[in-house]
Scaffold this motif. Structure first.
Motif, PDB file in Angstrom:
ATOM      1  N   ALA A  98      41.015  43.039  14.362  1.00 36.90           N
ATOM      2  CA  ALA A  98      41.334  42.819  14.903  1.00 36.90           C
ATOM      3  C   ALA A  98      42.969  42.091  15.124  1.00 36.90           C
ATOM      4  CB  ALA A  98      41.185  40.702  14.454  1.00 36.90           C
ATOM      5  N   VAL A  99      43.218  42.578  13.738  1.00 36.14           N
ATOM      6  CA  VAL A  99      45.198  43.338  13.112  1.00 36.14           C
ATOM      7  C   VAL A  99      45.258  44.481  14.260  1.00 36.14           C
ATOM      8  CG1 VAL A  99      46.398  43.821  11.485  1.00 36.14           C
ATOM      9  CG2 VAL A  99      45.639  41.344  11.010  1.00 36.14           C
ATOM     10  N   LEU A 100      44.205  45.701  13.912  1.00 37.58           N
ATOM     11  CA  LEU A 100      44.275  46.692  14.705  1.00 37.58           C
ATOM     12  C   LEU A 100      43.978  46.608  15.957  1.00 37.58           C
ATOM     13  CD1 LEU A 100      42.569  49.194  12.458  1.00 37.58           C
ATOM     14  CD2 LEU A 100      45.085  48.742  12.307  1.00 37.58           C
ATOM     15  N   SER A 101      43.513  45.803  16.718  1.00 36.66           N
ATOM     16  CA  SER A 101      43.625  46.049  18.283  1.00 36.66           C
ATOM     17  C   SER A 101      44.725  44.715  18.571  1.00 36.66           C
ATOM     18  CB  SER A 101      42.513  44.456  18.293  1.00 36.66           C
ATOM     19  OG  SER A 101      42.802  43.634  18.438  1.00 36.66           O
ATOM     20  N   GLN A 102      45.690  44.281  17.975  1.00 33.28           N
ATOM     21  CA  GLN A 102      47.175  44.127  18.508  1.00 33.28           C
ATOM     22  C   GLN A 102      47.997  44.880  18.109  1.00 33.28           C
ATOM     23  OE1 GLN A 102      47.626  40.687  15.752  1.00 33.28           O
ATOM     24  NE2 GLN A 102      45.528  39.237  17.113  1.00 33.28           N
ATOM     25  N   LEU A 103      47.882  45.595  17.261  1.00 31.52           N
ATOM     26  CA  LEU A 103      49.166  46.974  17.241  1.00 31.52           C
ATOM     27  C   LEU A 103      49.348  47.423  18.630  1.00 31.52           C
ATOM     28  CD1 LEU A 103      48.431  48.350  13.492  1.00 31.52           C
ATOM     29  CD2 LEU A 103      50.343  46.786  14.184  1.00 31.52           C
ATOM     30  N   VAL A 142      50.214  51.361  21.098  1.00 35.08           N
ATOM     31  CA  VAL A 142      48.892  52.748  20.768  1.00 35.08           C
ATOM     32  C   VAL A 142      50.583  52.918  20.973  1.00 35.08           C
ATOM     33  CG1 VAL A 142      48.012  53.636  21.683  1.00 35.08           C
ATOM     34  CG2 VAL A 142      46.821  51.330  21.370  1.00 35.08           C
ATOM     35  N   ALA A 143      51.025  54.389  19.782  1.00 33.38           N
ATOM     36  CA  ALA A 143      51.355  55.261  20.334  1.00 33.38           C
ATOM     37  C   ALA A 143      51.596  55.803  21.031  1.00 33.38           C
ATOM     38  CB  ALA A 143      51.333  55.896  18.744  1.00 33.38           C
TER      39      ALA A 143
END
Length: 77
Positions: free
Chosen positions: A56-61, A63-64
């Motif tokens: 869930a945290v990764l999905s909120q970061l 995208v470079a």
């Protein structure tokens, strides 16, 4: 003949004691397996929960974006 009978009776007694001891050990091992299985299930649930939280945290970061130009040190080469 009597001594052979007494020896046999002693061996049967020892065998019965060993069988009882093994039954008790088996029961104890079954209890331990049950507790460890429960602990394992709890830990697996916690790992899954942690995985979901990280996902869930990764999905909120953000995208470079990929760079379309080569880095400066590669241009010089």
């Amino acid at each position: 003949m009597s001594s052979e009978f007494l020896q046999l009776a002693e061996k049967v007694t020892q065998l019965a004691q060993l069988a009882q001891s093994l039954r008790e050990e088996n029961a104890e091992l079954r209890r331990k397996v049950k507790l460890l299985s429960e602990d394992n299930a709890t830990l697996n649930a916690r790992v899954e929960e942690a995985y979901q939280r990280v996902a869930a945290v990764l999905s909120q970061l953000p995208v470079a974006e990929e760079e379309t130009t080569a880095p400066a040190n590669e241009e010089a080469a």
